[in-house]
Design an enzyme around this catalytic site. Structure first.
Site, PDB file in Angstrom:
ATOM      1  N   SER A 180       0.847  -1.186   0.000  1.00 24.86           N
ATOM      2  CA  SER A 180       0.000   0.000   0.000  1.00 24.86           C
ATOM      3  C   SER A 180       0.885   1.240   0.000  1.00 24.86           C
ATOM      4  CB  SER A 180      -0.905  -0.005   1.236  1.00 24.86           C
ATOM      5  OG  SER A 180      -1.748   1.123   1.249  1.00 24.86           O
ATOM      6  N   LYS A 226      -1.002  -0.844  -4.474  1.00 27.83           N
ATOM      7  CA  LYS A 226      -2.243  -0.143  -4.118  1.00 27.83           C
ATOM      8  C   LYS A 226      -1.906   1.315  -3.840  1.00 27.83           C
ATOM      9  CE  LYS A 226      -4.400  -0.478  -0.001  1.00 27.83           C
ATOM     10  NZ  LYS A 226      -5.234  -1.083   1.069  1.00 27.83           N
ATOM     11  N   LEU A 227      -2.602   2.214  -4.522  1.00 28.70           N
ATOM     12  CA  LEU A 227      -2.388   3.643  -4.333  1.00 28.70           C
ATOM     13  C   LEU A 227      -3.515   4.225  -3.494  1.00 28.70           C
ATOM     14  CD1 LEU A 227      -1.449   4.745  -7.969  1.00 28.70           C
ATOM     15  CD2 LEU A 227       0.088   3.966  -6.155  1.00 28.70           C
ATOM     16  N   LYS A 228      -3.183   4.916  -2.417  1.00 31.68           N
ATOM     17  CA  LYS A 228      -4.177   5.665  -1.673  1.00 31.68           C
ATOM     18  C   LYS A 228      -4.556   6.894  -2.490  1.00 31.68           C
ATOM     19  CE  LYS A 228      -4.357   3.281   2.243  1.00 31.68           C
ATOM     20  NZ  LYS A 228      -5.608   2.699   2.790  1.00 31.68           N
ATOM     21  N   ASN A 251     -10.663   5.054   1.140  1.00 30.58           N
ATOM     22  CA  ASN A 251     -10.980   5.244   2.564  1.00 30.58           C
ATOM     23  C   ASN A 251     -12.121   6.232   2.771  1.00 30.58           C
ATOM     24  OD1 ASN A 251      -7.601   4.788   2.833  1.00 30.58           O
ATOM     25  ND2 ASN A 251      -8.944   3.501   4.064  1.00 30.58           N
ATOM     26  N   GLU A 281     -11.251   0.624  -3.877  1.00 31.35           N
ATOM     27  CA  GLU A 281     -11.601   0.166  -2.526  1.00 31.35           C
ATOM     28  C   GLU A 281     -12.278   1.273  -1.730  1.00 31.35           C
ATOM     29  OE1 GLU A 281      -9.146  -1.399   1.425  1.00 31.35           O
ATOM     30  OE2 GLU A 281      -8.110  -1.067  -0.478  1.00 31.35           O
ATOM     31  N   ASP A 313     -14.376  -2.242   2.144  1.00 36.49           N
ATOM     32  CA  ASP A 313     -13.450  -2.393   3.264  1.00 36.49           C
ATOM     33  C   ASP A 313     -14.204  -2.032   4.535  1.00 36.49           C
ATOM     34  OD1 ASP A 313     -11.519  -2.037   5.243  1.00 36.49           O
ATOM     35  OD2 ASP A 313     -10.215  -0.771   4.057  1.00 36.49           O
ATOM     36  N   LYS A 342     -10.219  -7.409   6.834  1.00 39.78           N
ATOM     37  CA  LYS A 342      -9.278  -7.032   7.882  1.00 39.78           C
ATOM     38  C   LYS A 342      -9.779  -7.655   9.182  1.00 39.78           C
ATOM     39  CE  LYS A 342      -7.798  -2.626   5.871  1.00 39.78           C
ATOM     40  NZ  LYS A 342      -7.965  -1.156   5.941  1.00 39.78           N
TER      41      LYS A 342
END
Length: 381
Positions: free
Chosen positions: A145, A171-173, A201, A224, A249, A273
């Site tokens: 990440s 994975k790119l935020k 997020n 995500e 998520d 998670k």
């Protein structure tokens, strides 16, 4: 499908040691909800009459990712969760969920307690986490990440470094203002063969659907959690408006919520998670639900120490985990872990094979990052 966890003959809880630890990160990690430079968390040493086990509580210092936070988790463990286990005379990890059901929420704290008791049980019985959960692989492919950067050149350098280390998925935020152009830059620099996905997020709303649709040409594995965690219907609407697969998520907190989201068409992939869903046993139930519906899953990360990483790698070895997870090597986040480090080999991490988690903290390393210790006896809790 995985089989039931049978557990050994039983262990009796004697007490729980809460250990506050603070580990400096190799580099700041920025997401849409903040920037971390250190990882403050709780480790639990669960002491039974047959063996000791370790649990990791993945709450953050502040209630930003979820409503839970370090001080609150310590309080609920001290005042409610450990006393409830003692009062119920719990002898196995499979009894933890029912014993704590009356206490609403606090899934991450409950997960840490269940993890520690399961570790103790399995150490006493000489069985590994992987075997008990139903692992079918000895090694798992690993993604990484990548947080939000100050510039695109810095992002490209970071991604190039991770690819050189052997990570098989990036994975790119993302957040509004840092999404299409960074993704475009990574694709142009590193090519179409790189497995690439993005994580928001909860940073967007359904009104951003046309903007998020601009990500489609980059052939992403998934986006995500683009919308707020309770907006499951909004995710279902978004999934019909964009071509990039939607992965949930924060919205997935149980097998029941996973089943509902799948039925509504809110996601075609699920990130599991264990801390977020209340523990590894519920994580396995979510895996089973998703497998029954043909929905692939992958294992998310919460910047765990080697303890949580060991359990996550074991979970990621289950058959339904068909996408690389955030089970990165220890060195991705920490120069010195509390356990022997997990080291990437050919883009994979080995599933620990020893009893329980298969790893334990190294005493001097653990002491070096410990900021406080508290003992909660089960006999007088």
């Amino acid at each position: 499908m995985t089989g039931p966890i049978t557990g050994p003959a039983g262990v009796r809880l004697e007490g729980v040691e809460l250990r506050h630890v603070s580990l400096p990160l190799v580099a700041p990690f920025r997401t849409s909800f903040g920037t971390q430079t250190t990882r403050d968390l709780l480790l639990l040493r669960v002491v039974t009459d047959r063996a000791e086990g370790w649990g990791e509580c993945v709450v953050m210092a502040s209630p930003l990712y979820s409503s839970e936070y370090v001080a609150g988790a310590a309080d609920v463990l001290r005042r409610f969760l450990v006393p409830a286990l003692a009062a119920a005379d719990v002898r196995s990890a499979v009894e933890v969920g029912p014993a704590l059901a009356a206490i609403k929420g606090h899934r991450m704290a409950k997960a840490a307690l269940e993890m520690g008791l399961l570790d103790a049980e399995l150490r006493a019985a000489g069985r590994s986490f992987g075997r008990e959960l139903g692992a079918v692989r000895e090694r798992v492919p690993c993604g990484v990440s990548v947080g939000i950067m100050d510039s695109i050149p810095a992002l490209l350098d970071a991604v190039g470094g991770y690819l050189a280390e052997g990570y098989v998925r990036i994975k790119l935020k993302i957040e509004p203002g840092w999404d299409v152009e960074p993704v475009r830059a990574v694709r142009e620099k590193h090519g179409d063969d790189v497995l690439l996905q993005v994580a928001a997020n909860t940073a967007y709303t359904l009104a951003d659907a046309s903007h998020l649709a601009r990500l489609h040409p980059f052939d992403l594995l998934l986006i995500e959690q683009p919308l707020e965690e309770e907006d499951v219907l909004g995710h279902a609407d978004l999934a019909r408006l964009i071509r990039t697969p939607v992965c949930l998520d924060e919205s997935i907190v149980s097998a029941q919520s996973a089943a509902a989201a799948i039925r509504l068409g809110a996601c075609s992939i699920v990130n599991i998670k264990p801390g977020r869903v209340g523990g590894y046993l519920e994580a396995r139930r979510i895996h089973d639900v998703c497998a029954a519906h043909g929905v692939p899953v992958w294992c998310g990360g919460m910047l765990e120490t080697g303890l949580g990483r060991a359990a996550n790698v074991a979970l990621a070895a289950l058959p339904g985990f068909t996408l690389p997870g955030d089970t990165s090597a220890s060195g991705r986040y920490y120069r010195t872990d509390v356990t022997e480090p997990f080291v990437l080999e050919d883009g994979q991490l080995a599933v620990p094979r020893g009893p329980g988690l298969g790893v334990t903290p190294i005493p001097d390393r653990l002491e070096a990052v410990t900021t406080a210790v508290e003992w909660i006896p089960a006999t007088t809790a």
